[in-house]
Design an enzyme around this catalytic site. Structure first.
Site, PDB file in Angstrom:
ATOM      1  N   GLY A   8     -75.921  51.294  62.596  1.00  0.00           N
ATOM      2  CA  GLY A   8     -76.603  52.323  62.524  1.00  0.00           C
ATOM      3  C   GLY A   8     -76.342  53.604  63.079  1.00  0.00           C
ATOM      4  O   GLY A   8     -77.104  54.365  63.466  1.00  0.00           O
ATOM      5  N   TYR A 141     -89.890  51.636  51.871  1.00  0.00           N
ATOM      6  CA  TYR A 141     -89.597  52.437  52.586  1.00  0.00           C
ATOM      7  C   TYR A 141     -90.715  51.300  54.014  1.00  0.00           C
ATOM      8  O   TYR A 141     -90.313  50.937  54.539  1.00  0.00           O
ATOM      9  CB  TYR A 141     -89.689  53.457  53.569  1.00  0.00           C
ATOM     10  CG  TYR A 141     -88.805  54.155  54.796  1.00  0.00           C
ATOM     11  CD1 TYR A 141     -88.061  53.615  55.012  1.00  0.00           C
ATOM     12  CD2 TYR A 141     -89.642  54.707  55.756  1.00  0.00           C
ATOM     13  CE1 TYR A 141     -87.797  54.228  56.630  1.00  0.00           C
ATOM     14  CE2 TYR A 141     -90.198  54.865  56.995  1.00  0.00           C
ATOM     15  CZ  TYR A 141     -88.414  54.406  57.556  1.00  0.00           C
ATOM     16  OH  TYR A 141     -88.162  55.174  59.101  1.00  0.00           O
TER      17      TYR A 141
END
Ligand code: NAD
Ligand code: AKB
Length: 317
Positions: A8, A141
């Site tokens: 990422g 999340y």
């Protein structure tokens, strides 16, 4: 010599962590990876590989090819996007971390995993939230962050993988835009202040959250990974914080530099609900005691630096 893989790497943190690590370890020793292709210089300054972290074979191939010994696993969906796409968030956040930990176990790599203030929920003590406390998040999340913290603990205890991690607050930076979080307002506000001298905020004026400037966030990750393991009582999920403010207070600080700046509010109920479920402030004394964590930027110095650097960036663009 350390050999590092960053997943990422093209996101908000990776865009500054990769150059910082390359500065310390040497450009060739830090492999940046993402599922997007780079538009900047990250692939010219050092190695870049396409790696979807949910595909173990891809993570494994890159780890073996570059003889990686440490993985900074940043690939994730952030809170607001995860609430829009909870199934994808589970696959990427949990599936990705599980595969990275498996590759780390097989190849004896250390792993850095960033958790978040999102790992807490409405039943957590909201003020100066302790290091060890009730964690019942109400977002996908948050669920992936708590589970991720536990999975990292498990891989350390069960398999001896050197996992380490932080609970970051909202991060503020000018190099790369934020990736779909609830705290993104605290970055957008700077762009709009410079461009239009006004900002319409999606969180209410009194929403109080902890935040941190990116140089401190990068330093925290690097310092924790270099910390003496014998001092670490909590290996994973250290509370860290630097500044604490509401949108009104941030607006007032920006107004010291741009007196015409105005802020109005058009509250997004989804992101406001997420923010309201998070703590107002964290207690980061465990990080201070166990690896000497200390942020450098406060609200005035961060605001000054953000405005200076963003003005240069927006003029150049
Ligand atoms: P970001 O959204 O800016 O970047 C994430 C990157 O992951 C993107 O470049 C994206 O293309 C990539 N990605 C998405 N799916 C992928 C996949 N399947 N395989 C590989 N790459 C994939 O995120 P960020 O702000 O840089 O955050 C990095 C980590 O830090 C995340 O775990 C996040 O939860 C955590 N964190 C961030 C903040 C913050 O304010 N930025 C705060 C707390 C915790
Ligand atoms: C988000 O808002 O999702 C992130 C975070 C605090 O984890 N910035």
């Amino acid at each position: 010599m350390k050999r590092i893989l960053v997943t990422g790497a093209l996101g908000q943190i990776g865009s500054e962590l990769v150059p910082a690590l390359r500065g310390v370890c040497g450009a060739d020793c830090v492999v940046a990876s993402d599922i997007r292709m780079p538009t900047g210089t990250v692939d010219k300054d050092g190695p870049f590989e396409y790696v979807d972290c949910t595909e173990k074979r891809l993570v494994d191939e890159v780890v073996r090819k570059y003889e990686v010994d440490s993985i900074y696993h940043l690939a994730s969906l952030l809170s607001a996007t995860a609430e829009e796409k909870p199934h994808v968030a589970w696959d990427v956040n949990m599936g990705g971390l599980y595969r990275v930990l498996e590759v780390a176990r097989e190849n004896r790599c250390a792993v850095f995993f960033p958790s978040s203030i999102g790992a807490f929920g409405p039943s957590t003590p909201p003020d100066r939230t302790p290091q060890d406390t009730l964690q019942r998040p109400t977002t996908m999340y948050g669920v992936t962050k708590v589970a991720g913290e536990l999975l990292c603990d498990y891989y350390h205890q069960r398999f001896g993988v050197d996992t380490r991690g932080l609970r970051y607050p909202g991060l503020i930076s000018y190099v790369a835009p934020p990736g779909g979080g609830t705290t993104d307002y605290a970055v957008e506000i700077f762009y709009e202040a410079i461009r239009n001298k006004r900002y319409s905020c999606f969180l209410g004026p009194d929403t109080c959250l902890d935040m941190m400037y990116m140089p401190d966030a990068v330093k925290a990750a690097v310092d924790l990974m270099n910390a003496d393991p014998t001092r670490l009582v909590h290996r994973n999920a250290f509370n860290v914080t630097a500044v604490n403010f509401t949108p009104e207070q941030l607006g007032a600080e920006i107004r010291k530099h741009i007196p015409e700046f105005t802020i109005e509010y058009e509250v997004d109920p989804v992101r406001q609900g997420i923010a309201d479920s998070w703590p107002n402030s964290l207690d980061d004394s465990a990080a201070r005691e166990e690896w000497d964590w200390k942020p450098e930027y406060d609200l005035p110095s961060m605001t000054r630096d953000m405005l200076e650097n963003l003005r240069v960036k927006l003029k150049a663009g």
